[in-house]
Enzyme design. Structure first.
Site, PDB file in Angstrom:
ATOM      1  N   GLU A   1       0.898  -1.185  -0.009  1.00 47.15           N
ATOM      2  CA  GLU A   1      -0.126  -0.055   0.063  1.00 47.15           C
ATOM      3  C   GLU A   1       0.765   1.265   0.146  1.00 47.15           C
ATOM      4  O   GLU A   1       0.492   2.168   0.759  1.00 47.15           O
ATOM      5  CB  GLU A   1      -1.044   0.111   1.189  1.00 47.15           C
ATOM      6  CG  GLU A   1      -1.941  -1.321   1.020  1.00 47.15           C
ATOM      7  CD  GLU A   1      -2.995  -1.352   2.007  1.00 47.15           C
ATOM      8  OE1 GLU A   1      -2.868  -0.318   3.210  1.00 47.15           O
ATOM      9  OE2 GLU A   1      -3.758  -2.220   2.542  1.00 47.15           O
TER      10      GLU A   1
ATOM     11  N   GLU B   1      -5.165  -8.139  -0.656  1.00 48.32           N
ATOM     12  CA  GLU B   1      -5.883  -8.016   0.361  1.00 48.32           C
ATOM     13  C   GLU B   1      -7.129  -7.488  -0.057  1.00 48.32           C
ATOM     14  O   GLU B   1      -7.137  -6.495  -0.890  1.00 48.32           O
ATOM     15  CB  GLU B   1      -5.209  -6.732   1.622  1.00 48.32           C
ATOM     16  CG  GLU B   1      -4.541  -7.256   2.501  1.00 48.32           C
ATOM     17  CD  GLU B   1      -3.598  -6.263   3.345  1.00 48.32           C
ATOM     18  OE1 GLU B   1      -4.500  -5.257   3.691  1.00 48.32           O
ATOM     19  OE2 GLU B   1      -2.532  -5.981   3.787  1.00 48.32           O
TER      20      GLU B   1
END
Length: 369
Positions: free
Chosen positions: A182, A289
């Site tokens: 991320e 995710e």
């Protein structure tokens, strides 16, 4: 005969279907896992859950337990773990407990993926930007930075632990390693607003080369996974270090999957960027995710997640939903018995497209003798 064999190897390497790990010294089991995932993603996707066998809703450390297993009778195919505790106060105990989780999962026939919520090694804060003293860390860790020596010492401990994880026959256990995830957001100290493109790429390349070439870590499949702040391949690749530095490409996406909005078309379009790049460049792809906190949508598993996974002829090796906190009343992403989404999760599990641990065991993905 040797000349014919050489020609065959050259032709195989030139074949569009041929793929190999970036680590030429990767262990046999790591290569087998890579190839098995390549085959699986043509047929379906392996389901994963973060911290699945470490803890769940209301429990921790129970042997051979997971909330997923309590609902469908088998563990997730992918077990997510985290190196976050490697630099904590009880690091030795954390490593010991995690080693058992990894060895048990592998010996059963499952897959391990590793995230790293890396506590700021240059301050007293955590892994979030606002909680890490809000100082730029990446420039200090790369070669030339005042924290570079300390970073190497931390990587030394990572390597020592990874090379201590062994199967029942003494073989090194393969792991999908997903550091600095991320990175396109600003919430972690390694995020895009807090380091330049070159600094991030340097951090990635140094981390990989040091672990692989200096510390002899040859059981990693290296996964590159931004969040979902991209719409094009060029945006996805902004901080990509290069094909010689990545085995798997992925994406984390909660926002389009119900957290902020239900925009399944956007989720599919972004996953298609990931999947198409992997196919063109002979990489693995994954939905690294996702999830919906508390799962208030009772058909989320089949009407949201499965619908996205089956769209646009995507080829994704696994999908992972986030953890089930043992204490929180709301922070959980996997099913539990009697939850309103449990009947739908059973349908999700029963679909031939989804793979769980029992399916991996049947296929003997590591080709164990």
């Amino acid at each position: 005969m040797k000349f014919i064999k050489l020609i065959f190897v050259v032709l195989l390497a030139a074949s569009p279907s041929f793929c190999q790990l970036i680590d030429k010294d990767a262990t046999r089991e790591t290569l087998k896992l890579f190839k098995s995932l390549k085959k699986i993603q043509k047929k379906g996707v392996v389901f994963g859950h973060q911290h699945a066998t470490e803890y769940g809703r209301g429990w921790r450390g129970d042997d051979n337990r997971s909330d997923v297993k309590s609902v469908v009778g088998t563990h997730p195919g992918v077990i997510g773990i985290d190196f976050s505790g490697f630099t904590g106060r009880n690091a030795d105990l954390y490593k010991k407990n995690l080693k058992k989780i990894v060895e048990d999962a592998y010996n059963r026939g499952g897959i391990i993926t590793v995230a790293w919520h890396f506590y700021n090694p240059m301050g007293k804060g955590g892994f979030y930007w606002e909680g890490s003293d809000s100082i730029k860390v990446v420039p200090r860790l790369i070669p030339g930075g005042d924290g570079h020596v300390k970073y190497k010492e931390i990587l030394d401990e990572v390597a020592k632990w990874v090379n201590s994880c062994r199967g029942v026959n003494g073989e090194l256990i393969p792991m999908i390693f997903r550091p600095y995830h991320e990175f396109d957001g600003g919430w972690f100290w390694w995020g895009a607003p807090h380091c330049s493109v070159d600094e991030f790429k340097t951090l990635w390349k140094f981390t990989l080369s040091y672990l692989r070439d200096e510390k002899n870590v040859h059981s990693f499949i290296w996964a590159f996974s931004p969040d979902n702040k991209f719409n094009t391949e060029a945006e996805f690749l902004e901080r990509y270090p290069g094909d010689e530095w990545v085995d798997m490409v992925g994406m984390d996406n909660y926002a389009d999957m119900g957290r902020n909005r239900y925009d399944l078309d956007a989720a599919v379009a972004k996953l298609k960027v990931v999947s198409d790049y992997a196919r063109k460049h002979k990489k693995l792809a994954a939905f690294t995710e996702t999830g919906l906190e508390s799962i208030p949508n009772k058909t989320w598993w089949t009407e949201t997640l499965l619908k996205v996974l089956k769209a646009e002829n995507l080829r994704l090796s696994y999908v992972l939903v986030w953890r089930n906190d043992q204490n929180s009343e709301t922070h959980y992403y996997g099913p539990v018995p009697n939850h309103i989404s449990a009947p739908d999760f059973i349908k999700f599990y029963q679909d031939k497209f989804t793979w769980f641990e029992e399916d991996l065991i049947k296929k003997n993905i590591y080709k164990k003798k």
